[in-house]
Design a protein around this motif. Sequence first.
Motif, PDB file in Angstrom:
ATOM      1  N   GLY A 143       0.789  -0.913  -0.672  1.00 13.57           N
ATOM      2  CA  GLY A 143       0.040  -0.097  -0.245  1.00 13.57           C
ATOM      3  C   GLY A 143       0.794   1.160   0.106  1.00 13.57           C
ATOM      4  N   SER A 144       0.477   1.607   1.228  1.00 15.36           N
ATOM      5  CA  SER A 144       1.153   3.070   1.049  1.00 15.36           C
ATOM      6  C   SER A 144       2.765   3.890   0.966  1.00 15.36           C
ATOM      7  N   ARG A 145       3.416   3.148   0.931  1.00 17.88           N
ATOM      8  CA  ARG A 145       5.066   3.111   1.115  1.00 17.88           C
ATOM      9  C   ARG A 145       5.144   3.191   0.011  1.00 17.88           C
ATOM     10  N   HIS A 146       4.665   2.314  -1.290  1.00 16.64           N
ATOM     11  CA  HIS A 146       4.910   2.064  -2.692  1.00 16.64           C
ATOM     12  C   HIS A 146       3.813   2.559  -3.459  1.00 16.64           C
ATOM     13  N   HIS A 147       2.916   3.513  -2.514  1.00 17.96           N
ATOM     14  CA  HIS A 147       2.308   4.272  -3.829  1.00 17.96           C
ATOM     15  C   HIS A 147       2.844   5.055  -4.638  1.00 17.96           C
ATOM     16  N   GLY A 148       3.033   6.020  -5.748  1.00 21.32           N
ATOM     17  CA  GLY A 148       3.727   6.188  -6.787  1.00 21.32           C
ATOM     18  C   GLY A 148       4.479   5.288  -7.034  1.00 21.32           C
ATOM     19  N   LYS A 149       5.168   4.840  -6.556  1.00 21.17           N
ATOM     20  CA  LYS A 149       6.057   4.662  -6.990  1.00 21.17           C
ATOM     21  C   LYS A 149       6.153   3.223  -8.596  1.00 21.17           C
ATOM     22  N   LYS A 150       6.727   3.529  -9.985  1.00 25.76           N
ATOM     23  CA  LYS A 150       6.641   2.770 -10.685  1.00 25.76           C
ATOM     24  C   LYS A 150       6.716   1.700 -10.828  1.00 25.76           C
ATOM     25  N   THR A 151       5.689   0.410 -11.270  1.00 25.92           N
ATOM     26  CA  THR A 151       5.346  -0.863 -11.136  1.00 25.92           C
ATOM     27  C   THR A 151       6.315  -1.217 -12.447  1.00 25.92           C
ATOM     28  N   ALA A 152       6.605  -2.968 -12.056  1.00 25.67           N
ATOM     29  CA  ALA A 152       7.412  -3.697 -13.183  1.00 25.67           C
ATOM     30  C   ALA A 152       6.400  -3.329 -15.066  1.00 25.67           C
ATOM     31  N   SER A 153       5.519  -2.728 -14.641  1.00 25.39           N
ATOM     32  CA  SER A 153       5.135  -2.516 -16.499  1.00 25.39           C
ATOM     33  C   SER A 153       4.708  -1.162 -16.633  1.00 25.39           C
ATOM     34  N   GLY A 154       5.647  -0.800 -15.543  1.00 25.64           N
ATOM     35  CA  GLY A 154       6.579   1.228 -16.083  1.00 25.64           C
ATOM     36  C   GLY A 154       5.238   2.453 -15.546  1.00 25.64           C
ATOM     37  N   GLU A 155       3.674   2.138 -15.690  1.00 29.34           N
ATOM     38  CA  GLU A 155       2.872   2.875 -14.403  1.00 29.34           C
ATOM     39  C   GLU A 155       2.953   2.953 -13.338  1.00 29.34           C
ATOM     40  N   PRO A 156       2.817   3.976 -12.504  1.00 29.90           N
ATOM     41  CA  PRO A 156       2.707   3.968 -11.433  1.00 29.90           C
ATOM     42  C   PRO A 156       1.656   3.121 -10.462  1.00 29.90           C
ATOM     43  N   PHE A 157       2.324   2.637  -9.463  1.00 29.89           N
ATOM     44  CA  PHE A 157       1.181   2.003  -9.173  1.00 29.89           C
ATOM     45  C   PHE A 157       0.149   2.855  -7.710  1.00 29.89           C
ATOM     46  N   ASN A 158      -0.972   2.630  -7.588  1.00 36.21           N
ATOM     47  CA  ASN A 158      -1.971   2.818  -6.578  1.00 36.21           C
ATOM     48  C   ASN A 158      -2.759   2.011  -6.219  1.00 36.21           C
TER      49      ASN A 158
END
Length: 123
Positions: free
Chosen positions: A37-52
């Motif tokens: 959740g919050s710790r990763h929010h906004g970071k880039k995922t492996a697919s390239g999109e930001p984690f929401n």
Amino acid sequence: MTRLLGLLALFSLLTGCASGLINPNGYDETGTASYYGSRHHGKKTASGEPFNQHALTAAHRQLPFGTRVKVTNLDNDNWVVVRINDRGPHTSGRLIDLSREAAEQLGMLRSGTARVRVQAMSN
């Protein structure tokens, strides 16, 4: 010409195996889900999109990005459909990592993990 076609077929087979991806058709597995959740929010995922953390998404080690899966909490029968957009979980013994929103809909926020069934949806 036959030799060239044979080499191309072999190359295609080898690159397909090297990717580690599996065919989602008929995918149906049971295992442990966790969430991030919050710790990763906004970071880039492996697919390239930001984690929401508020989206219905998940991380899986081998299903292709974009695969939609139905995740059912086996303790309470709550279910949710999520889209695979990241790789993981990175903890041994886990099948899928869910967004916080998906975990909330499954009723697993308090426990942090849940026994789940993951089924690929047909397109």
